[in-house]
Scaffold this active site. Sequence first.
Site, PDB file in Angstrom:
ATOM      1  CG  LEU A   1      51.369  34.869  44.097  1.00 44.89           C
ATOM      2  CD1 LEU A   1      52.337  33.807  44.616  1.00 44.89           C
ATOM      3  CD2 LEU A   1      52.047  35.706  43.019  1.00 44.89           C
ATOM      4  CG  ASP A   2      46.753  34.404  38.511  1.00 39.73           C
ATOM      5  OD1 ASP A   2      46.080  35.268  39.106  1.00 39.73           O
ATOM      6  OD2 ASP A   2      47.268  34.584  37.394  1.00 39.73           O
ATOM      7  CE  LYS A   3      43.042  25.385  41.580  1.00 35.91           C
ATOM      8  NZ  LYS A   3      41.909  24.685  40.932  1.00 35.91           N
TER       9      LYS A   3
ATOM     10  NE  ARG B   1      47.559  33.010  33.623  1.00 34.05           N
ATOM     11  CZ  ARG B   1      46.431  32.522  34.138  1.00 34.05           C
ATOM     12  NH1 ARG B   1      46.053  32.894  35.362  1.00 34.05           N
ATOM     13  NH2 ARG B   1      45.690  31.685  33.449  1.00 34.05           N
TER      14      ARG B   1
END
Length: 324
Positions: A138-140, A237
């Site tokens: 998962l992104d930050k 995104r």
Amino acid sequence: MAQTIELKKQVQPSQLGQRLDQAIAELFTEYSRSRHKEWLLAGHVQVDGEVTTKPRQKVMGGEEIVIQAELEDEERWEAQDIPLDIVYEDDDLLVINKPRDLVVHPGAGTPDGTVLNALLFHYPDIAEVPRAGIVHRLDKDTTGLMVVAKNVPTQTRLVRALQKRKITREYEAIAIGKMTAGGMIEKPIGRHPQKRVLMAVNEMGKPAVTHYRVAEHFREHTRIRLRLETGRTHQIRVHMAYLQHPLLGDIAYGGRARIPKGASEELTAKIRGFDRQALHAVMLRFDHPSHGESMEFHAPVPDDMIEIAEALRVDTKENPEEDY
């Protein structure tokens, strides 16, 4: 302590004409490209029983690839006492609920303080598993559910299930703009041509499929649920930005604040102050790699997304329009 491994797979007909290093990267995704290269150059790779050290060698499809090598512990990664929110755990795997501001894997600019460093601290034996058992990322600033394997066989099976689209991942998000209906986005994703740290819809990229449906309308925003078929970097995104409905708070992909006409000062401040992409991995479902039982996990939407959604909901009720 080094671990001796033997990996064996057959080159697929669809890989006809690929370079050997590319074929290996697609077949053995649980290991990094740098590790594949090391094994090739060190003579640990056999094609139909013949040792080869030529990454550019072409494959025809049908060849048997065998890799026999020693897997060293990743000693360069430090074990760190970072708390983990564990949703589920057994002998083979664990499911965690990742908070915002936590990177999954060490990399450029983030040498430590990651989920991986935390896993090494809480589960020292996981050092023997590639990437400390991490199956997907998962992104930050994306919150929510991740599955981690505790041993190599479990990781291999989970990675394979992910590739075959047998792991279901659903997300909750808030998008900018008025979305009228759900749908499917099937657009390949690759590196952004100018901004190398970002991704973009790119016809030369890898296939990517995202399903989405509208959950709630606000005046200038839409709460949505999404389901991934593929797992490309920044996929949701990028796809939402492609639809011209970037996620609230996602400055990198064009999510500039949009303030509804006549919005209160409180709502305006909340929208402008929302400082991450409004994206949460809310549901994870897969068959257990050891016993095959279907397992489903849920993670509650975090407070910041609940609060901004409630503020948008109040604003919508206070400013009735015919349609949203």
